[in-house]
Design a protein around this motif. Structure first.
Motif, short mmCIF file in Angstrom:
data_model
loop_
_atom_site.label_atom_id
_atom_site.label_comp_id
_atom_site.label_asym_id
_atom_site.label_seq_id
_atom_site.Cartn_x
_atom_site.Cartn_y
_atom_site.Cartn_z
N GLU A 50 0.82 -1.22 0.00
CA GLU A 50 0.00 0.00 0.00
C GLU A 50 0.86 1.27 0.00
N TYR A 51 2.10 1.11 0.38
CA TYR A 51 2.95 2.28 0.48
C TYR A 51 3.92 2.39 -0.68
N THR A 52 3.55 1.74 -1.80
CA THR A 52 4.48 1.71 -2.93
C THR A 52 4.92 3.10 -3.35
N ASN A 53 3.97 4.05 -3.36
CA ASN A 53 4.37 5.38 -3.83
C ASN A 53 5.40 6.04 -2.92
N VAL A 54 5.29 5.76 -1.61
CA VAL A 54 6.30 6.30 -0.69
C VAL A 54 7.66 5.67 -0.98
N VAL A 56 8.68 4.32 -3.81
CA VAL A 56 9.21 4.80 -5.09
C VAL A 56 9.79 6.19 -4.92
N LEU A 227 7.93 6.67 7.43
CA LEU A 227 6.90 5.65 7.57
C LEU A 227 7.29 4.65 8.67
N THR B 364 -1.03 8.43 6.78
CA THR B 364 0.06 8.17 5.82
C THR B 364 -0.41 8.50 4.41
N SER B 368 1.50 11.16 2.19
CA SER B 368 2.21 10.70 1.00
C SER B 368 1.43 11.06 -0.25
N TYR B 373 1.61 13.34 -8.47
CA TYR B 373 1.91 11.93 -8.63
C TYR B 373 1.15 11.37 -9.82
N THR B 377 4.06 6.43 -12.67
CA THR B 377 5.34 6.41 -11.96
C THR B 377 5.87 4.99 -11.77
N ILE B 378 4.99 4.13 -11.23
CA ILE B 378 5.47 2.79 -10.90
C ILE B 378 5.76 1.97 -12.15
N PHE B 381 8.93 3.13 -13.47
CA PHE B 381 10.00 2.70 -12.59
C PHE B 381 10.41 1.27 -12.92
#
Lengths: 274, 406
Positions: A50-54, A56, A227, B364, B368, B373, B377-378, B381
Motif C-alpha cells: 500500500e505504500y508503494t508510492n512512498v 518509489v 513511515l 500516511t 504521502s 503523482y 510512476t510505478i 519505474f
C-alpha cells in the motif's frame, strides 16, 4: 600461530556484531512475519504494497541525490588527488570540517537559509527577485541529502584515485591516447571500486533518512524512513508493520547494490564495500 | 599573574556554585509529618515526565525534585519523553520500569484498558482534595481511580493579527481559507490533525465512524495545498519569526508565543475544540508505589503546583494553586477560558484499535498524497529497472565476445 592470535583479536568485534547486528536483523525478520500473538503471517509484508508510492519516492529522491553527489564529487576527487600534498590535506580538511558539526544542526541551518523570510530569499529580495518557495519541497529534501552525504562520496573516490599512478596515465598518453580516452579507458575503470563504494554510502543513508524529509520537506513529503518512524513512535504503535517495511527496504537496497556490483565484473575489488 | 588567574577562576566557580544554591528547595507543605515515613531508608523513585514540564529551579524558581528529596529523603531519578506514543512504546517494550508517568487523557485510557497502570491508593494522596472535580473525574477515568490531573489546556488557533482578520479566527474554516495559501501550519500528529477536521465537519473528535474519518481525510487532502508544513514544536520559531501566519496549537504554548511576538493572538473556534488533561499515573510494574504516591501528593501541594504552573504556562486543575497565581494569570483568557467555551470542548478518549489503525493509514495516505503523482510512476519505474538490467547483461555479452575475438 600467528593466525590463531589474530583471530583472537577479532573476537570483540565478532561478539559485538553478533549482539548488535545479527540478532537485531533476525528480530526484524521475525517481527515482519509474525502477528502480535506470535503466529506466522504474511499480512504485514503484503500491507507494505500500500505504500508503494512512498517507497518509489524515497528511491527516486535518493537516486537523484546520489547522481548529483557523483557528478559533483567525481571531478573534485580527481582534481584533489592530482594536487600537491599540502593542498590535498587542506582540501580534505575543508571537506571534513562541516562533519564536525552535528548533523541535525546542519540540516536545521538549511531551514533558516531556505525559508520564505530566510537568507537566500532576502538576498534575492535585494535584486527585486522572489520570494521563491524553496523549503518544504522535494528539491529541498534532495539538497539536504546531497549536502549531508557528499563527503561520503568524495572520500572513497579520493582514496582510490590517489592510488592511480601518474605513470599509468603517462603511459597511456605515450601510446597515443587522447584526454578523453585516458579518462574513459584508464581513470574511470580504475576508480570503479571507489564509485560503487561512494554510491552505496550515499544511496543507503539517503533512501532511509527521515529527519531530512521532516525538517526540509515540511512533513508533507513522506519518505520510507518517516513511515518506519511512524510505526514505532507513532500513533498506531505497530512494530510488526514497521519491521516488514524495514525488511522490504533492506531487500531493495540489497537489490540496488547487487545491480551496481554487476558493473565491476571481474575487475579489482579493492576498496569496495559489498 | 598566574596566581591572579587562578584566583579569578576560583571566584567564578564560587559564584557559579552559589547561584546554583540560590534555587529554592524549601517549600511549605500541608502536613509535614506525612512526608517523614521514608526518611533515612535510602530509597529512590524514577519519574518519567514530558520535557520542560516541571519547575526545575532555573530563574530562582522552586526546584521541585530537590525540594522533595530534601523533605522526604527519597531520591528522584528524573527522565523525560517527547510524545505519548514514545512513553507508550517505552513501557510496552518492558525495558524500563518507572514509578511515576504523566500521560495525556487518551493515553491514560489506553493504558487502563491494557492494564499498564494501577489504581491509586487515595488515602496516601490527601492533597487530591484541592483538585477541581471536572478534571478529577473525566471521560477517560470516570472514577478518578487511576489518575491525578497535573495540567490541562485547550487547542486553538494562533494567528498573526497583522495579516489575519480577528473575525475569521472564530472558526476552524480559517485553516481552510484559500487566501492564506502557504501561510498555514498544521499538527504533525494524526490525532490532533483529524480532530480539527472532524470538528470542522461537525462530528465528534472521538468519532469511530469510518465514513466520517474518510470525509475528514478528504478535507485534509484538500487543505494540503494550502499547508506550508506539518510540524510540532517548530511552530514556535515559525510563528514568532512570522514565517507562517496561522497555526493550531496548545493554549499554554500560545501564551509563550504571544509574549515573544505581540502580533500573535490566540482564539478558540466556535465549533468547539479539544481539551486535554495530562495526568499523573503509576505504572503497573512500579517498584515503589507508596513513595510514588507521596510524590503525587507533593505535586498536589498548592505551593508546588503553583510553581509548576508558573514554569509550564499551562492551566492548573488545582483550585488551591490557582488562588496562589498572580492576578494577571488568573484573568488570562487563553489559559482559563469561560465556562461557556469549556462546555463546548471535548476530551480525547481511547479509540479502538481498528479506528486508530484506520486513522494511521489515512494519515500516511494524506502525507504521502502527491498532487503531481502520476499513475505512470510505478510502471515507468519498473520499465527503467528492466531496461537497466537488460542493458548490463547486453554489455557483458558484448565484452565477452570482444574478449573471445581477441
Amino acid at each position: 600461530m600467528k593466525s590463531k592470535y589474530s583471530s583472537l583479536f577479532s573476537l570483540p568485534y565478532l561478539i559485538w556484531s553478533l549482539i548488535f547486528i545479527i540478532v537485531p536483523m533476525g528480530l526484524v525478520v521475525v517481527f515482519a512475519f509474525t502477528t502480535e500473538g506470535g503466529q506466522f503471517t504474511l499480512d504485514y509484508v503484503s500491507q507494505v504494497g500500500e505504500y508503494t508510492n512512498v517507497l518509489v519516492r524515497s528511491v527516486w529522491l535518493a537516486a537523484i541525490a546520489t547522481v548529483i553527489c557523483l557528478l559533483i564529487g567525481y571531478p573534485l576527487a580527481y582534481i584533489m588527488s592530482r594536487m600537491p600534498g599540502f593542498q590535498q590535506r587542506t582540501m580534505l580538511m575543508l571537506i571534513m570540517l562541516p562533519m564536525w558539526m552535528n548533523f541535525l544542526l546542519r540540516t536545521y541551518a538549511w531551514m533558516t537559509i531556505l525559508e520564505k523570510n530566510g537568507l537566500l530569499n532576502k538576498l534575492f529580495g535585494l535584486f527585486g527577485l522572489g520570494p521563491f518557495d524553496m523549503i518544504n519541497t522535494q528539491g529541498a529534501v534532495v539538497l539536504g541529502m546531497v549536502y549531508n552525504y557528499l563527503p561520503f562520496m568524495i572520500l572513497p573516490l579520493y582514496s582510490i584515485m590517489t592510488k592511480i599512478d601518474n605513470r599509468t596515465i603517462e603511459a597511456a598518453q605515450d601510446l597515443g591516447a587522447n584526454t578523453k580516452n585516458v579518462f574513459t579507458r584508464i581513470v574511470i575503470p580504475m576508480s570503479m571500486p571507489g564509485i560503487s563504494t561512494g554510491i552505496t554510502m550515499v544511496f543507503v543513508p539517503s533512501v532511509s533518512t527521515f529527519i531530512i524529509s521532516r525538517m526540509l520537506g515540511g512533513g508533507g513529503n513522506l519518505l520510507i524512513g518517516d513511515l518506519i518512524d511512524l510505526q514505532f513512535l507513532g500513533n498506531a504503535y505497530n512494530p510488526h508493520l514497521g519491521s516488514a517495511i524495514s525488511l522490504v527496504l533492506m531487500v531493495l537496497i540489497l537489490l540496488c547494490m547487487s545491480i551496481l556490483n554487476q558493473f565491476n565484473g571481474d575487475e579489482d575489488r579493492e576498496g569496495m564495500l559489498l | 599573574m598566574k596566581r591572579l588567574v587562578s584566583f579569578a577562576l576560583c571566584l567564578m566557580l564560587l559564584i557559579a556554585f552559589s547561584s546554583v544554591a540560590l534555587a529554592e528547595t524549601s517549600v511549605e507543605v500541608v502536613d509535614e509529618d506525612y512526608y517523614t515515613r521514608f526518611q533515612g531508608q535510602d530509597i529512590s523513585i524514577s519519574v518519567y515526565n514530558w520535557g520542560e514540564y516541571i519547575s526545575d529551579g532555573s530563574d530562582d524558581m522552586l526546584d521541585v525534585n530537590a525540594a522533595f528529596e530534601e523533605l522526604t529523603g527519597i531520591k528522584v531519578l528524573y527522565t523525560t519523553f517527547a510524545t505519548n506514543e514514545e512513553l507508550y512504546a517505552k513501557l510496552k517494550s518492558g525495558g524500563a520500569s518507572y514509578d511515576i508517568i504523566i500521560p495525556s487523557d487518551y493515553m491514560v485510557a489506553r493504558m487502563i484498558s491494557e492494564e499498564m497502570i494501577q489504581p491509586l491508593d487515595l488515602e496516601n494522596i490527601p492533597n487530591a482534595q484541592f483538585l477541581d472535580d471536572q478534571y478529577r473525574y473525566t471521560d477517560f477515568d470516570p472514577e478518578g481511580a487511576y489518575s491525578i490531573p497535573y495540567t490541562w489546556g485547550t487547542v486553538g488557533i494562533i494567528y498573526n493579527t497583522q495579516y489575519v482578520d480577528e473575525e475569521d479566527a472564530h472558526s476552524w474554516d480559517l485553516l481552510w481559507d484559500e487566501r492564506y495559501m502557504g501561510e498555514i501550519l498544521m499538527f504533525s500528529n494524526p490525532r490532533d490533525c483529524f480532530s480539527i477536521a472532524l470538528k470542522r465537519l461537525g462530528y465528534s473528535m472521538n468519532s469511530t465512524n469510518e465514513n466520517e474519518l474518510r470525509e475528514a481525510c478528504e478535507s485534509l487532502k484538500d487543505q494540503k495545498a494550502l499547508v506550508q508544513a506539518y510540524v510540532m514544536d517548530e511552530i514556535f520559531d515559525k510563528m514568532e519569526g512570522e514565517e507562517a501566519m496561522i497555526a493550531p496549537y496548545y493554549a499554554g504554548d500560545a501564551i509563550v508565543m504571544t509574549d515573544e511576538n505581540p502580533n500573535l493572538a490566540f482564539s478558540i473556534p466556535d465549533e468547539g475544540t479539544n481539551r486535554f488533561i495530562d495526568s499523573i499515573c503509576i505504572p503497573a510494574n512500579a517498584k515503589q508505589k507508596e513513595a510514588a504516591e507521596m510524590y503525587i501528593n507533593f505535586l498536589c501541594e498548592p505551593e508546588v503546583a503553583a510553581a509548576n504552573i508558573d514554569f509550564i504556562g499551562y492551566s492548573t486543575p488545582n483550585l488551591a494553586a490557582y488562588e496562589l497565581l498572580d492576578e494577571q494569570m488568573q484573568q488570562n483568557e487563553i489559559a482559563y477560558p469561560s465556562q461557556e467555551t469549556l462546555d463546548k470542548t471535548e476530551a480525547f478518549i481511547f479509540l479502538p484499535t481498528k479506528t486508530s489503525t484506520l486513522m494511521d493509514k489515512l494519515w500516511t495516505e494524506l502525507l504521502s498524497n502527491d498532487e503531481n503523482y502520476s499513475k505512470w510512476t510505478i510502471p515507468a519505474f519498473l520499465l527503467a529497472g528492466i531496461l537497466f538490467s537488460v542493458g548490463i547483461n547486453v554489455r557483458r555479452m558484448l565484452l565477452k565476445k570482444k574478449e573471445d575475438m581477441m
